[in-house]
Scaffold this active site. Structure first.
Site, PDB file in Angstrom:
ATOM      1  N   ARG A  88      48.350  42.419 -13.144  1.00 44.70           N
ATOM      2  CA  ARG A  88      48.345  41.639 -11.908  1.00 44.70           C
ATOM      3  C   ARG A  88      47.739  42.454 -10.769  1.00 44.70           C
ATOM      4  O   ARG A  88      47.032  41.917  -9.917  1.00 44.70           O
ATOM      5  CB  ARG A  88      49.771  41.192 -11.591  1.00 44.70           C
ATOM      6  CG  ARG A  88      49.842  40.187 -10.462  1.00 44.70           C
ATOM      7  CD  ARG A  88      51.185  39.505 -10.406  1.00 44.70           C
ATOM      8  NE  ARG A  88      52.257  40.430 -10.073  1.00 44.70           N
ATOM      9  CZ  ARG A  88      53.557  40.120 -10.150  1.00 44.70           C
ATOM     10  NH1 ARG A  88      53.929  38.921 -10.555  1.00 44.70           N
ATOM     11  NH2 ARG A  88      54.479  40.998  -9.823  1.00 44.70           N
TER      12      ARG A  88
ATOM     13  N   LYS B  40      49.278  39.710  -4.989  1.00 46.59           N
ATOM     14  CA  LYS B  40      50.315  40.346  -4.174  1.00 46.59           C
ATOM     15  C   LYS B  40      49.673  41.165  -3.056  1.00 46.59           C
ATOM     16  O   LYS B  40      49.875  42.378  -2.949  1.00 46.59           O
ATOM     17  CB  LYS B  40      51.227  41.193  -5.057  1.00 46.59           C
ATOM     18  CG  LYS B  40      52.546  40.470  -5.385  1.00 46.59           C
ATOM     19  CD  LYS B  40      53.413  41.261  -6.323  1.00 46.59           C
ATOM     20  CE  LYS B  40      54.849  41.335  -5.892  1.00 46.59           C
ATOM     21  NZ  LYS B  40      55.565  40.056  -5.869  1.00 46.59           N
TER      22      LYS B  40
ATOM     23  N   GLU C  22      56.474  27.786  -3.138  1.00 48.84           N
ATOM     24  CA  GLU C  22      57.417  28.848  -3.485  1.00 48.84           C
ATOM     25  C   GLU C  22      58.078  29.376  -2.223  1.00 48.84           C
ATOM     26  O   GLU C  22      57.781  28.923  -1.116  1.00 48.84           O
ATOM     27  CB  GLU C  22      56.720  29.968  -4.255  1.00 48.84           C
ATOM     28  CG  GLU C  22      55.606  30.654  -3.484  1.00 48.84           C
ATOM     29  CD  GLU C  22      55.032  31.856  -4.234  1.00 48.84           C
ATOM     30  OE1 GLU C  22      55.812  32.570  -4.900  1.00 48.84           O
ATOM     31  OE2 GLU C  22      53.820  32.075  -4.138  1.00 48.84           O
TER      32      GLU C  22
HETATM   33  C1  LIG Z   1      56.419  39.112  -6.322  1.00 49.84           C
HETATM   34  C2  LIG Z   1      56.483  37.686  -5.978  1.00 49.84           C
HETATM   35  C3  LIG Z   1      57.079  36.726  -6.822  1.00 49.84           C
HETATM   36  C4  LIG Z   1      57.839  37.112  -8.063  1.00 49.84           C
HETATM   37  O1  LIG Z   1      57.076  37.768  -9.028  1.00 49.84           O
HETATM   38  P1  LIG Z   1      57.804  38.599 -10.170  1.00 49.84           P
HETATM   39  O2  LIG Z   1      56.689  39.120 -10.990  1.00 49.84           O
HETATM   40  O3  LIG Z   1      58.682  37.669 -10.904  1.00 49.84           O
HETATM   41  O4  LIG Z   1      58.578  39.676  -9.485  1.00 49.84           O
HETATM   42  C5  LIG Z   1      57.001  35.396  -6.475  1.00 49.84           C
HETATM   43  N1  LIG Z   1      56.396  34.996  -5.332  1.00 49.84           N
HETATM   44  C6  LIG Z   1      55.835  35.885  -4.482  1.00 49.84           C
HETATM   45  C7  LIG Z   1      55.180  35.380  -3.262  1.00 49.84           C
HETATM   46  C8  LIG Z   1      55.868  37.242  -4.774  1.00 49.84           C
HETATM   47  O5  LIG Z   1      55.323  38.119  -3.924  1.00 49.84           O
END
Ligand SMILES: *Cc1c(COP(=O)(O)O)cnc(C)c1O
Length: 355
Positions: free
Chosen positions: A101, A202, A238
């Site tokens: 990722r 991210k 989300e």
């Molecule tokens: C990190 C994150 C998640 C969750 O991702 P995981 O890999 O399950 O930790 C979901 N939404 C956002 C916006 C994030 O930054």
């Protein structure tokens, strides 16, 4: 190995030999920065590759005031955890997914990224060097924060010429303290992500723009906000840092990832576990009405694990969800954390033992 590094490794060895745990009150862990002893750092400049990464004592880093990350937000982060098993082994959960990722994010942000092997090595070394900070089983986990930032100076709006990859660690407990279920506010004015933007990676630029919505919601007594799509404002996406699922009957649904939703590793794992349980799982567009009519709702992420949603409020209409015994989120959370902490057999090959 330079002698300064040798000293660091020696001190790692000798300390961990005599003391199993650092001096931390394990019963009081929340989700804050409790500094650990070491971090990992690796650099890359002028279009080269990352090399010569090493552990170093956890400390402030020096950056030029014109560093790309400070001026133009060229940066990515990751989040994963190290778990201590009952028999004192250390496990990571699907760490290669975090490495991949970060590589995808780096492409979007025009940054070089560490290879999967470099990423995994850095994470493992950081865990082992700080193993005294991995909480006892049942008390918490060691949260690992890999960062990739444009550290080189740049004045015109452009990618930096030097990049720094860092991994630091902090012991953590529960992310959301307080009542069992989140009290969500469905935000219908401010948005988190746009099509073609960076919501699917991210990028560090995605988070502080959500603070205003969060602060407004918290002032009204809500625990977090749920964002809607920015094109129509009709579909749920989300939360600030976790994904959402809704259950209706035996159908579990979560918004499909098409660039505006972060593809969570917990999300992906929960989908697989729910399918194993025999649930139908849909990744689709979810109108906010479906949220209001759901039997159960919960959110997922490395930090929050699986956290139930107790209530959601949209344009003044409040609905409540089942969070008691026998709920699906409970079963899913038990199975996920069971695998992560070595309590349950890992039939999927998701955990990686480090030693
Ligand atoms: C990190 C994150 C998640 C969750 O991702 P995981 O890999 O399950 O930790 C979901 N939404 C956002 C916006 C994030 O930054």
């Amino acid at each position: 190995m330079p002698s300064s590094l040798q000293k660091i490794y020696q001190s790692v060895e000798s300390r961990s030999a005599d003391e199993k745990y650092a001096d931390v009150n394990w019963d009081e862990l929340g989700f804050g920065v409790i500094p650990t002893e070491f971090m990992y750092i690796m650099k890359c400049s002028n279009g080269g590759e990352f090399s010569q990464g090493h552990l170093t004592p956890y400390r402030n880093i020096e950056l030029s005031p014109s560093a790309g990350v400070l001026n133009y937000g060229q940066g990515l982060f990751e989040g994963l955890k190290a778990y201590r098993t009952e028999d004192d082994r250390f496990l990571l959960f699907r760490p290669e997914e975090n490495a991949l990722r970060m590589q995808m994010g780096a492409e979007r942000m025009l940054m070089p990224s560490p290879s999967t092997q470099q990423f995994l090595d850095a994470v493992k070394q950081t865990v082992l060097a700080n193993k005294r900070w991995i909480p006892p089983p049942g008390k918490g986990t060691l949260y690992l924060r890999p960062l990739l930032i444009g550290s080189g100076p740049v004045l015109g709006v452009a990618p930096a010429a030097e990049y720094t990859f860092l991994v630091f660690a902090a012991p953590v407990g529960i992310y959301h303290k307080g009542p069992a279920g989140l009290n969500l506010y469905v935000e219908d004015q401010l948005h988190r992500a746009t099509p073609g933007g960076t919501g699917g990676v991210k990028s560090i630029t995605n988070y502080s723009p959500a603070y205003l919505a969060q602060q407004q919601a918290r002032a009204k007594g809500f625990s977090d906000v749920l964002f809607l799509d920015s094109v129509t404002g009709k579909y749920i996406e989300e939360l600030t840092a976790c994904n959402i699922f809704i259950l209706k009957g035996s159908v579990l649904a979560t918004p499909a990832v098409h660039g505006t939703i972060l593809p969570g590793i917990t999300r992906k794992s929960i989908i697989a576990i729910a399918l194993d349980f025999g649930y139908q799982v849909e990744e689709r567009v979810i109108p906010v009405e479906d949220l209001l009519e759901a039997d159960e709702a919960f959110c997922t992420g490395t930090a929050v694990v699986v956290t139930p949603i107790g209530a959601a409020t949209y344009q003044g209409k409040r609905v409540e969800y089942n969070t008691g015994k026998g709920t699906l989120f409970h079963k899913l959370r038990e199975t996920l954390t069971g695998i992560q902490t070595g309590r349950l057999e890992d039939k999927k090959g998701w955990t990686m033992e480090i030693n």
